[in-house]
Each structure stands twice: as C-alpha cells, then as structure tokens.
Design a protein around this motif. Structure first.
Motif, PDB file in Angstrom:
ATOM      1  N   GLU A  42      41.025  23.713  51.999  1.00 20.72           N
ATOM      2  CA  GLU A  42      40.447  24.767  53.333  1.00 20.72           C
ATOM      3  C   GLU A  42      39.467  25.488  52.774  1.00 20.72           C
ATOM      4  O   GLU A  42      39.467  25.871  51.695  1.00 20.72           O
ATOM      5  CB  GLU A  42      41.545  25.367  54.018  1.00 20.72           C
ATOM      6  CG  GLU A  42      42.570  24.479  54.589  1.00 20.72           C
ATOM      7  CD  GLU A  42      43.759  25.458  55.285  1.00 20.72           C
ATOM      8  OE1 GLU A  42      43.485  26.642  55.765  1.00 20.72           O
ATOM      9  OE2 GLU A  42      44.957  24.852  55.421  1.00 20.72           O
ATOM     10  N   ASP A  53      31.750  25.286  49.910  1.00 19.06           N
ATOM     11  CA  ASP A  53      33.116  26.146  50.279  1.00 19.06           C
ATOM     12  C   ASP A  53      33.946  25.120  50.905  1.00 19.06           C
ATOM     13  O   ASP A  53      35.269  25.556  50.686  1.00 19.06           O
ATOM     14  CB  ASP A  53      32.696  27.212  51.260  1.00 19.06           C
ATOM     15  CG  ASP A  53      33.824  28.214  51.461  1.00 19.06           C
ATOM     16  OD1 ASP A  53      34.555  28.367  50.646  1.00 19.06           O
ATOM     17  OD2 ASP A  53      33.730  28.482  52.718  1.00 19.06           O
ATOM     18  N   HIS A  54      33.424  23.930  51.557  1.00 21.18           N
ATOM     19  CA  HIS A  54      34.562  23.280  52.176  1.00 21.18           C
ATOM     20  C   HIS A  54      33.954  21.832  52.089  1.00 21.18           C
ATOM     21  O   HIS A  54      32.783  21.724  52.131  1.00 21.18           O
ATOM     22  CB  HIS A  54      34.671  23.774  53.518  1.00 21.18           C
ATOM     23  CG  HIS A  54      35.569  22.726  54.278  1.00 21.18           C
ATOM     24  ND1 HIS A  54      35.209  22.013  55.449  1.00 21.18           N
ATOM     25  CD2 HIS A  54      36.869  22.595  54.053  1.00 21.18           C
ATOM     26  CE1 HIS A  54      36.198  21.492  55.998  1.00 21.18           C
ATOM     27  NE2 HIS A  54      37.094  21.528  55.175  1.00 21.18           N
ATOM     28  N   GLY A  86      37.359  28.686  51.691  1.00 21.09           N
ATOM     29  CA  GLY A  86      37.608  29.872  51.047  1.00 21.09           C
ATOM     30  C   GLY A  86      38.869  30.044  49.943  1.00 21.09           C
ATOM     31  O   GLY A  86      39.280  30.950  49.369  1.00 21.09           O
ATOM     32  N   LEU A  87      39.417  28.562  49.856  1.00 19.36           N
ATOM     33  CA  LEU A  87      40.604  28.762  48.810  1.00 19.36           C
ATOM     34  C   LEU A  87      40.474  27.992  47.727  1.00 19.36           C
ATOM     35  O   LEU A  87      41.358  28.043  46.751  1.00 19.36           O
ATOM     36  CB  LEU A  87      41.765  28.038  49.832  1.00 19.36           C
ATOM     37  CG  LEU A  87      42.136  28.677  51.229  1.00 19.36           C
ATOM     38  CD1 LEU A  87      43.472  28.008  51.623  1.00 19.36           C
ATOM     39  CD2 LEU A  87      42.643  30.037  50.942  1.00 19.36           C
ATOM     40  N   THR A 125      45.037  28.865  47.478  1.00 20.51           N
ATOM     41  CA  THR A 125      45.793  28.375  48.188  1.00 20.51           C
ATOM     42  C   THR A 125      47.326  28.938  47.944  1.00 20.51           C
ATOM     43  O   THR A 125      47.913  29.321  46.787  1.00 20.51           O
ATOM     44  CB  THR A 125      46.088  26.921  47.910  1.00 20.51           C
ATOM     45  OG1 THR A 125      44.743  26.147  47.587  1.00 20.51           O
ATOM     46  CG2 THR A 125      46.813  26.077  49.030  1.00 20.51           C
ATOM     47  N   ARG A 170      41.387  34.462  52.240  1.00 24.91           N
ATOM     48  CA  ARG A 170      40.140  33.443  51.981  1.00 24.91           C
ATOM     49  C   ARG A 170      39.134  34.239  51.168  1.00 24.91           C
ATOM     50  O   ARG A 170      38.855  35.433  51.512  1.00 24.91           O
ATOM     51  CB  ARG A 170      39.716  32.995  53.151  1.00 24.91           C
ATOM     52  CG  ARG A 170      40.562  31.888  53.961  1.00 24.91           C
ATOM     53  CD  ARG A 170      40.086  31.203  54.875  1.00 24.91           C
ATOM     54  NE  ARG A 170      41.175  30.761  55.866  1.00 24.91           N
ATOM     55  CZ  ARG A 170      41.692  29.362  55.801  1.00 24.91           C
ATOM     56  NH1 ARG A 170      41.029  28.774  55.068  1.00 24.91           N
ATOM     57  NH2 ARG A 170      42.854  28.884  56.585  1.00 24.91           N
TER      58      ARG A 170
END
Ligand code: BTN
Length: 253
Positions: A70, A54-55, A72-73, A150, A3
């Motif tokens: 998710e 980030d999310h 960090g991706l 991812t 991530r």
C-alpha cells in the motif's frame, strides 16, 4: 498504519549524493518499477538510472508471484545495471541481496540474513524481496521491495513477513534507506563476485535442511554451500549432489 508521505524531490536528490546513480525517476503510482526501468533501459537510459514509486498497481515478485503493498508503507525501487560479462548476471542477484542486507543492518540496527537466493529475512520472516531481470541487450534490472511501515500483513503472509516497523527499527526515511542501499550496491555493479564472501556470511540457507521447488520438481536435502556461480549446492536425501540455479527454497527446521 502510519504512512510516510512521498516526496519525489527527496528521492531525485539521491543522484547528487550517490556517485553511481545517474538519475532518479520518482512516481506516486506506477504499474511496476521493474517494468518502467526495463522500458527506460530499452530507450538507452544509462546504468545507474533508478525508478522509485510510492505505490505499484502491478508489482511483481519472483517466480511469477504478485508483490502487493500500500502507498506510504514500502520502499519500491528498481535500477538499471549493464554488467560487462553475461555470467555476472546471476551473481548480481546475490550481490543485490548483500547490498540491501548490509544497508538495512547499518541503517536500522536490525540483524538480517539472506535466504537463498536473495530474500532478506529477520528470524525466518521476510523483510525485503528482490527481483532481478535480464534484458536481451545484456542489461539487468534490479528491483527491490522493502516492507517499511507495514503493521499488518494479509493472513496468508502474517507469520512469514515482517517490516522495519514491526522489528522496531531505528527511524529511517525511505529515501535515506534507498540512498544507503544504492551506495552499498555500487561497488558490486561491475564486480558482483566481490559480494560472494559477504553473501556466504549472511546466507542462512547454507547448512540448513531445505525443500526446494524447481520447475515442477521438489527435492529435500541439506544445503551445503553457494558456489562461485551463485548456485545453491544441495545433497538430497538419496545422496545426489545438485547445483541449483533457480528455485523456491523453504528452510526445514
Ligand atoms: C520477491 O521476493 O518475490 C521479489 C519481490 C520484488 C518486488 C519489487 S517491488 C519493486 C520492484 N518492482 C516490481 O514489480 N517488483 C520489484
């Protein structure tokens, strides 16, 4: 999955790098960057206001679908545009696709194409999606989701989705990528028709046999062009010429 740490200040700095950007609001977690950008637009925040996260806990896609990623991706961002002409709103959706595709291409070396209206694709797999939403005051929220790191997708998406990591991109951080996308988008903000030529060059739907699902009705035929209004023109199997404003397109090989 490796991530990328989320550094809010890196994103906030984009406002000092890209002249069109007014201010960047960066969140570790939020329901949806589109919803937050809409809220800010209704509070009269100016064009060029950007929201990044980030999310997302309630990310949304086109046609009332969920957009799940998710931390960090993925690159998840939305921004406010105030187009001078109402008619420009549908062209903004296409222009946003061109900006995302051009920036990804330049920054990563990956050859991407656009599936009408604005799915950013690599060899038939979706790399990025765009959700443009009009507000009653005439402004538009452009929201982008780019799959960056991812490495595995849920089974139902596995053969239809990809990421920069899976496509062996040159390394690029999410903040640098967002800056490039916003830089590429800025000339189109008040002149989205100027993106049409670039759009047509990138659009893999033109000249392809397609199935289009639109408000409960499905048609099959050949996609012939994207007209100056941004509609997809299709000659269906009974020979009827249709101009489609909104729908879910599948390329048939
Ligand atoms: C699609 O292809 O269906 C469009 C996906 C758009 C997803 C992005 S992620 C950031 C922004 N916030 C949302 O809730 N949706 C868009």
């Amino acid at each position: 999955m490796e991530r990328e740490p989320f550094d809010a200040t890196e994103f906030e700095r984009i406002a000092t790098i890209v002249p069109w950007v007014h201010k960047v609001f960066a969140f570790a977690s939020i329901a949806s960057t589109n919803d937050e950008a809409s809220r800010l637009a209704k509070r009269a925040e100016p064009e060029g206001t950007v929201v990044v996260a980030d999310h997302q806990t309630a990310g949304r896609g086109r046609l009332d679908r969920e957009w799940i990623s998710e931390p960090g991706l993925a690159l998840l961002a939305s921004w406010i545009v105030r187009p001078p002409f109402f008619a420009d709103r549908s062209l903004l959706a296409l222009a946003s696709g061109v900006a995302v595709a051009d920036a990804i291409d330049t920054a990563t070396g990956i050859a991407v194409d656009l599936k009408w209206p604005n799915d950013v694709m690599v060899d038939g797999r979706k790399l990025a999606g765009i959700l443009c939403e009009g507000l009653p005051d005439g402004s538009t929220i452009v929201g982008i989701g780019v799959n960056v790191r991812t490495s595995e997708f849920p089974l139902d998406l596995a053969d239809r989705a990809t990421s920069l990591l899976l496509e062996r991109s040159r390394p690029i951080g999410r903040a640098a990528l967002l800056a490039s996308i916003l830089e590429a988008f800025s000339p189109f903000a008040h002149a989205p028709a100027s993106a049409l030529e670039g759009y047509r060059k990138r659009c893999s739907t033109i000249g392809t046999r397609v199935r289009v699902l639109m408000s409960g009705q499905t048609i099959e035929g050949s996609a012939t062009e994207v007209n100056d209004q941004g509609e997809l023109t299709v000659v269906d199997d009974s020979g009827e010429h249709l101009a489609i404003r909104a729908g879910d397109v599948t390329h048939l090989r």
